[in-house]
Motif scaffolding. Structure first.
Motif, mmCIF file in Angstrom:
data_model
loop_
_atom_site.group_PDB
_atom_site.id
_atom_site.type_symbol
_atom_site.label_atom_id
_atom_site.label_comp_id
_atom_site.label_asym_id
_atom_site.label_seq_id
_atom_site.Cartn_x
_atom_site.Cartn_y
_atom_site.Cartn_z
ATOM 1 N N THR A 290 -18.092 37.220 6.439
ATOM 2 C CA THR A 290 -18.145 37.924 5.110
ATOM 3 C C THR A 290 -18.944 37.354 4.056
ATOM 4 N N GLY A 291 -19.222 35.956 4.024
ATOM 5 C CA GLY A 291 -20.002 35.225 2.774
ATOM 6 C C GLY A 291 -19.274 35.658 1.253
ATOM 7 N N THR A 292 -20.224 36.308 0.485
ATOM 8 C CA THR A 292 -19.785 36.943 -0.708
ATOM 9 C C THR A 292 -18.886 38.113 -0.675
ATOM 10 N N GLY A 293 -18.583 38.535 0.372
ATOM 11 C CA GLY A 293 -17.741 39.741 0.514
ATOM 12 C C GLY A 293 -18.544 40.866 0.620
ATOM 13 N N ALA B 29 -31.282 34.183 -7.704
ATOM 14 C CA ALA B 29 -29.809 34.421 -7.622
ATOM 15 C C ALA B 29 -28.604 33.258 -7.922
ATOM 16 N N TYR B 30 -29.235 32.037 -7.151
ATOM 17 C CA TYR B 30 -28.304 31.070 -7.619
ATOM 18 C C TYR B 30 -28.509 30.269 -8.734
ATOM 19 N N ILE B 31 -29.634 30.562 -9.374
ATOM 20 C CA ILE B 31 -29.625 29.991 -10.777
ATOM 21 C C ILE B 31 -28.975 30.889 -11.974
ATOM 22 N N LEU B 32 -28.921 32.186 -11.412
ATOM 23 C CA LEU B 32 -28.313 33.119 -12.513
ATOM 24 C C LEU B 32 -26.751 33.092 -12.074
ATOM 25 N N GLY B 33 -26.452 32.840 -10.599
ATOM 26 C CA GLY B 33 -25.210 32.906 -10.318
ATOM 27 C C GLY B 33 -24.508 34.314 -9.750
ATOM 28 N N GLU B 34 -25.386 35.294 -9.730
ATOM 29 C CA GLU B 34 -25.033 36.609 -9.422
ATOM 30 C C GLU B 34 -26.266 37.336 -8.672
ATOM 31 N N ARG B 35 -25.815 38.498 -7.973
ATOM 32 C CA ARG B 35 -26.743 39.176 -7.323
ATOM 33 C C ARG B 35 -26.054 40.771 -7.223
ATOM 34 N N ASP B 36 -27.103 41.757 -7.431
ATOM 35 C CA ASP B 36 -26.451 42.953 -7.288
ATOM 36 C C ASP B 36 -26.616 43.393 -5.828
ATOM 37 N N PHE B 37 -25.455 44.146 -5.226
ATOM 38 C CA PHE B 37 -25.704 44.523 -3.921
ATOM 39 C C PHE B 37 -24.840 45.781 -3.813
ATOM 40 N N TRP B 38 -25.422 46.946 -3.159
ATOM 41 C CA TRP B 38 -24.980 48.367 -3.228
ATOM 42 C C TRP B 38 -24.464 48.618 -4.651
ATOM 43 N N SER B 39 -23.488 48.810 -5.091
ATOM 44 C CA SER B 39 -23.170 49.350 -6.451
ATOM 45 C C SER B 39 -22.306 48.243 -7.099
ATOM 46 N N LEU B 40 -22.606 47.043 -6.592
ATOM 47 C CA LEU B 40 -21.610 45.914 -7.272
ATOM 48 C C LEU B 40 -22.359 45.034 -7.581
ATOM 49 N N ALA C 175 -15.560 35.271 -1.981
ATOM 50 C CA ALA C 175 -15.120 36.696 -1.657
ATOM 51 C C ALA C 175 -14.115 37.228 -2.378
ATOM 52 N N ARG C 176 -12.975 36.427 -2.546
ATOM 53 C CA ARG C 176 -11.794 37.121 -2.976
ATOM 54 C C ARG C 176 -12.019 37.278 -4.620
ATOM 55 N N SER C 177 -13.045 36.372 -5.247
ATOM 56 C CA SER C 177 -13.150 36.300 -6.689
ATOM 57 C C SER C 177 -14.111 37.422 -6.840
ATOM 58 N N ASN C 178 -14.930 37.787 -5.970
ATOM 59 C CA ASN C 178 -15.833 39.224 -5.950
ATOM 60 C C ASN C 178 -15.141 40.256 -6.121
ATOM 61 N N ALA C 179 -13.923 40.255 -5.227
ATOM 62 C CA ALA C 179 -13.062 41.526 -5.170
ATOM 63 C C ALA C 179 -12.558 41.723 -6.570
ATOM 64 N N ARG C 180 -11.967 40.507 -7.077
ATOM 65 C CA ARG C 180 -11.233 40.645 -8.480
ATOM 66 C C ARG C 180 -12.567 41.053 -9.640
ATOM 67 N N ARG C 181 -13.635 40.559 -9.566
ATOM 68 C CA ARG C 181 -14.742 40.808 -10.418
ATOM 69 C C ARG C 181 -15.371 42.167 -10.367
ATOM 70 N N ASN C 182 -14.972 42.780 -9.287
ATOM 71 C CA ASN C 182 -15.462 44.434 -9.112
ATOM 72 C C ASN C 182 -14.168 45.094 -9.285
ATOM 73 N N LEU D 166 -16.945 44.753 0.586
ATOM 74 C CA LEU D 166 -16.603 45.224 -0.684
ATOM 75 C C LEU D 166 -17.443 46.469 -1.051
ATOM 76 N N ALA D 167 -18.544 46.381 -0.552
ATOM 77 C CA ALA D 167 -19.349 47.886 -0.716
ATOM 78 C C ALA D 167 -18.718 48.959 -0.087
ATOM 79 N N LEU D 168 -18.288 48.602 1.202
ATOM 80 C CA LEU D 168 -17.475 49.664 2.109
ATOM 81 C C LEU D 168 -16.521 50.041 1.354
ATOM 82 N N SER D 169 -15.494 49.495 0.682
ATOM 83 C CA SER D 169 -14.346 49.518 0.064
ATOM 84 C C SER D 169 -14.762 50.667 -1.209
ATOM 85 N N ALA D 170 -15.839 49.901 -1.942
ATOM 86 C CA ALA D 170 -16.282 50.726 -3.301
ATOM 87 C C ALA D 170 -16.546 52.143 -2.872
#
Ligand SMILES: C[S@@+](CC[C@H](N)C(=O)[O-])C[C@H]1O[C@@H](n2cnc3c(N)ncnc32)[C@H](O)[C@@H]1O
Length: 312
Positions: free
Chosen positions: A147-150, A89-100, A186-193, A154-158
């Motif tokens: 919240t960390g990555t949010g 996840a750190y190497i790729l810079g991303e991880r799936d969580f819930w629907s995000l 976390a803010r950038s993850n909100a924009r990303r999703n 963000l999952a609750l919002s989605a």
């Protein structure tokens, strides 16, 4: 020659996808003795797919495709990091969580599947509450502490925003972390999703929180500083600020449970993730005169993992 040196001194003779996959899987497998957490075959496909921007189906259909020098160089760097055990996840810079799909960074924890159990329970409670005959308000508010990555906020919002709107209820969600970099992530993850109804604030637990909520959710640090697991697997690369808590791992859990009544509305819920051996003690932190319905849920491995209670 160490694996590290092998990667760094490697001259980039032209290789096809197939040749590189074979070479890379063998290199990682020869490392697996020191690092039993590697899943070589899956990892090398993911690395190749990321660097070439090709789907796995394309890679499998055209294994004779030649890699460019730039692709070989990037692959060599990423393979070297993976060989040292750095989480994918750190190497790729991303991880799936819930629907995000979430950006991750070494400033905070990589979201875990176990945390989805907390999200599932929170979703069920919010839906029951809004559905209940006694719910006659126009908004429902949730605070995600640490919240960390949010991920949780963000999952609750989605999951809940559109659903709540059908009942004429506006969902208001906050996420708080004491690290400015985590708040920014976390803010950038909100924009990303494309999520617009979650507000992220910097706060040392409740220090910068000035209102009360219908629900507080949290996955705080809960590992004892002496725990041997801190020197194994992915967690070696994650920051201690996200993992370790005082009082043998119970300090943050206890603090949040003790302070939460000051930040919850009557009948408000508190849900906490904790370690698999911490359930009994965590339940004991819920003062009986303040809380009702205190219970612990198990994770997919049948271990006690999430404790919740409702304010009287
Ligand atoms: C176990 S991680 C959880 C991250 C995310 N909620 C998740 O579930 O993936 C704990 C988080 O709590 C944050 N944290 C640690 N101490 C804190 C404090 N005193 N106040 C606020 N956040 C804190 C860390 O920065 C980290 O992001």
């Amino acid at each position: 020659m160490t694996t590290q040196e092998k990667f760094e001194t490697q001259t980039f003779e032209a290789q096809t996808y197939e040749e590189w996959l074979k070479f890379a899987a063998e290199s990682l497998q020869s490392n697996a003795r020191d690092n039993p957490y590697l899943d070589a075959k899956t990892d090398v496909y993911l690395l190749l797919s990321t660097v070439t921007q090709r789907r796995q189906a394309y890679i499998m259909a055209f294994p004779e495709t030649l890699l460019t020098q730039e692709e070989m160089r990037r692959l060599s760097q990423l393979l070297s990091r993976r060989a040292k055990g750095e989480p994918m996840a750190y190497i790729l810079g991303e991880r799936d969580f819930w629907s995000l799909n979430l950006a991750v960074a070494p400033t905070t924890l990589i979201p875990r599947p176990d945390t989805e159990i907390l999200v599932e329970k929170a979703v069920e409670l919010v839906k029951n509450k809004i559905n209940s005959l006694h719910f006659n308000r126009q908004s429902f508010s949730i605070l995600d502490l640490g919240t960390g990555t949010g991920a949780i906020a963000l999952a609750l919002s989605a999951e809940l925003t559109d659903w709540a709107e059908k009942f004429g209820v506006i969902l208001r969600i906050w996420g708080a972390d004491f690290l400015p970099d985590a708040v920014e992530l976390a803010r950038s993850n909100a924009r990303r999703n494309h999520i617009h109804n979650v507000e992220f604030v910097q706060s040392d637990w409740f220090d910068n929180i000035h209102e009360s909520f219908d629900m507080i959710v949290t996955n705080p640090p809960y590992i004892d500083a002496q725990d041997e697991h801190l020197t194994q697997g992915d967690v070696r690369f994650e920051p201690l600020t996200a993992l370790v808590a005082a009082e043998n791992g119970f300090g943050d859990l206890r603090h949040i449970i003790e302070q939460a009544p000051n930040y919850l509305k009557p009948q408000g819920y508190l849900l906490l993730e904790h370690g698999w051996q911490q359930g009994e003690k965590v339940r004991s932190f819920f003062a009986q005169n303040l809380w009702q319905g205190v219970e612990t849920l198990k994770d997919y491995g049948d271990n006690e993992r999430i404790t919740l209670g409702r304010l009287k």
